[in-house]
Design an enzyme around this catalytic site. Sequence first.
Site, PDB file in Angstrom:
ATOM      1  N   TYR A 170     -46.364  93.895  53.084  1.00  0.00           N
ATOM      2  CA  TYR A 170     -45.632  92.638  52.959  1.00  0.00           C
ATOM      3  C   TYR A 170     -44.951  92.499  51.600  1.00  0.00           C
ATOM      4  O   TYR A 170     -44.506  91.422  51.238  1.00  0.00           O
ATOM      5  CB  TYR A 170     -46.566  91.450  53.195  1.00  0.00           C
ATOM      6  CG  TYR A 170     -46.991  91.320  54.636  1.00  0.00           C
ATOM      7  CD1 TYR A 170     -47.744  92.309  55.241  1.00  0.00           C
ATOM      8  CD2 TYR A 170     -46.639  90.218  55.389  1.00  0.00           C
ATOM      9  CE1 TYR A 170     -48.127  92.217  56.556  1.00  0.00           C
ATOM     10  CE2 TYR A 170     -47.028  90.103  56.719  1.00  0.00           C
ATOM     11  CZ  TYR A 170     -47.765  91.108  57.296  1.00  0.00           C
ATOM     12  OH  TYR A 170     -48.156  91.010  58.607  1.00  0.00           O
TER      13      TYR A 170
ATOM     14  N   LYS B 135     -57.215 102.250  57.330  1.00  0.00           N
ATOM     15  CA  LYS B 135     -56.723 103.386  58.112  1.00  0.00           C
ATOM     16  C   LYS B 135     -56.583 104.553  57.132  1.00  0.00           C
ATOM     17  O   LYS B 135     -55.568 105.258  57.100  1.00  0.00           O
ATOM     18  CB  LYS B 135     -55.362 103.010  58.752  1.00  0.00           C
ATOM     19  CG  LYS B 135     -54.868 103.957  59.792  1.00  0.00           C
ATOM     20  CD  LYS B 135     -55.530 103.792  61.147  1.00  0.00           C
ATOM     21  CE  LYS B 135     -55.225 104.959  62.052  1.00  0.00           C
ATOM     22  NZ  LYS B 135     -55.867 104.878  63.374  1.00  0.00           N
TER      23      LYS B 135
ATOM     24  N   ASP C 240     -58.146 100.278  64.116  1.00  0.00           N
ATOM     25  CA  ASP C 240     -58.022 100.299  65.585  1.00  0.00           C
ATOM     26  C   ASP C 240     -59.392 100.202  66.250  1.00  0.00           C
ATOM     27  O   ASP C 240     -59.576  99.482  67.239  1.00  0.00           O
ATOM     28  CB  ASP C 240     -57.214 101.516  66.069  1.00  0.00           C
ATOM     29  CG  ASP C 240     -57.524 102.797  65.319  1.00  0.00           C
ATOM     30  OD1 ASP C 240     -58.254 102.740  64.310  1.00  0.00           O
ATOM     31  OD2 ASP C 240     -57.037 103.856  65.737  1.00  0.00           O
TER      32      ASP C 240
ATOM     33  N   ASP D 261     -53.440  90.233  59.087  1.00  0.00           N
ATOM     34  CA  ASP D 261     -52.567  89.399  59.907  1.00  0.00           C
ATOM     35  C   ASP D 261     -52.850  89.654  61.386  1.00  0.00           C
ATOM     36  O   ASP D 261     -53.058  88.726  62.183  1.00  0.00           O
ATOM     37  CB  ASP D 261     -51.104  89.733  59.563  1.00  0.00           C
ATOM     38  CG  ASP D 261     -50.118  88.739  60.137  1.00  0.00           C
ATOM     39  OD1 ASP D 261     -50.554  87.685  60.639  1.00  0.00           O
ATOM     40  OD2 ASP D 261     -48.908  89.023  60.072  1.00  0.00           O
TER      41      ASP D 261
HETATM   42 MG    MG Z   1     -49.780  85.856  61.406  1.00  0.00          MG
END
Ligand code: MG
Length: 335
Positions: free
Chosen positions: A125, A172, A205, A229
């Site tokens: 982000y 990850k 995952d 998120d």
């Molecule tokens: Mg969101």
Amino acid sequence: MGQHTVVLLPGDGIGPEVVEAARRVIAATGVEIQWRTFEAGAKALEMYGSPLPEAILEGIRGSGVALKGPVTTPIGSGFSSITVALRRKLGLYANLRPIKNIPGVSSRYQDVDLVVVRENTEGLYSGIERQVDGDTVEAIKRVTRQASLRIARFAFDYARSYSRKVVTAVHKANIIKLSDGLFLECARKVAADYPEIEYRERIVDALCMDLVLDPHRHDVLLCPNLYGDIVSDLAAGLVGGLGVVPAANIGDGIAVFEAVHGSAPDIAGQDIANPTALILAGAMMLSYLGEEEAAQRVEKGIREVYSRGQYLTPDVGGTASTWEMVDAVLSHVCS
Ligand code: MG
Ligand code: NAI
């Protein structure tokens, strides 16, 4: 406790409806708040030439606290996310999302009690993207030691304060070795200072599968920005959806409270938006302001309405309008 000053950002879409709902419920607790209202997003761009005018940042720095409705972000082009910019510019480095069932909200699972702690300032982000050539673009995932240590410490401090047992770092690093690797390295270092809290690691995952199979396997989830998120919305789905999950963005001496959900343009203006998430964000804010008794009263008001099941919005299986639900909450908060 005296009077508090709080910046109010109604946002757009369903934002103004659910923010007004929260404001009224907070007012009913009797806690005195002086609200300073600002427009952000498309409306601010039209009125002031910027989607995030400097006055908003100054206002929140001054009050130290804000209650924020969702703001629509144009997709693909146009101005970048106001929410992300606010977090970065105000140093709101921790995003805290408690995920709990509200009895009476139909959901797949009962007794879910998870906390998502999401790094809020960097990762994918960071907004660093570039056009390499006509057919190729790149997005930079920026991870720093300082921000990773800071968010890990926040998660463990939170776990310690609220007697949580396990913190799981979500990553990850098997594929994204350097950046997620640094995030993990920092989490491990901080974990060593909290011997009473169990520290675990889980690949993102696999974590998603765990949560869907049995959310009781997890406790506090320490996540980099993007995974946090995604995991937050997934976790919201486990307890009845986006309409019921609040969030806090916290920095040093500054905090912005909001819902996990967005501006829901598909239902804006129809008086059917669920105000619960914003009202519960308001309760988190009251607690942050030291108004614990009022915070409890708001939470209890919400619980009462759900346990009676009479005045619920369509997303949680009812037929009530936003304002019918707000009135029901108010009747419990005032009494
Ligand atoms: Mg969101
Ligand atoms: P969204 O969360 O707005 O909506 C997803 C789905 O959940 C929609 O079907 C919506 O009707 C439903 N929903 C959300 N909140 C609800 C509520 N309170 N009551 C009943 N139903 C509700 O996500 P979407 O559609 O991806 O995003 C819409 C806009 O919101 C986008 O411009 C996005 O950038 C922005 N957004 C802003 C956020 C913020 O300001 N913090 C957070 C997430 C998205």
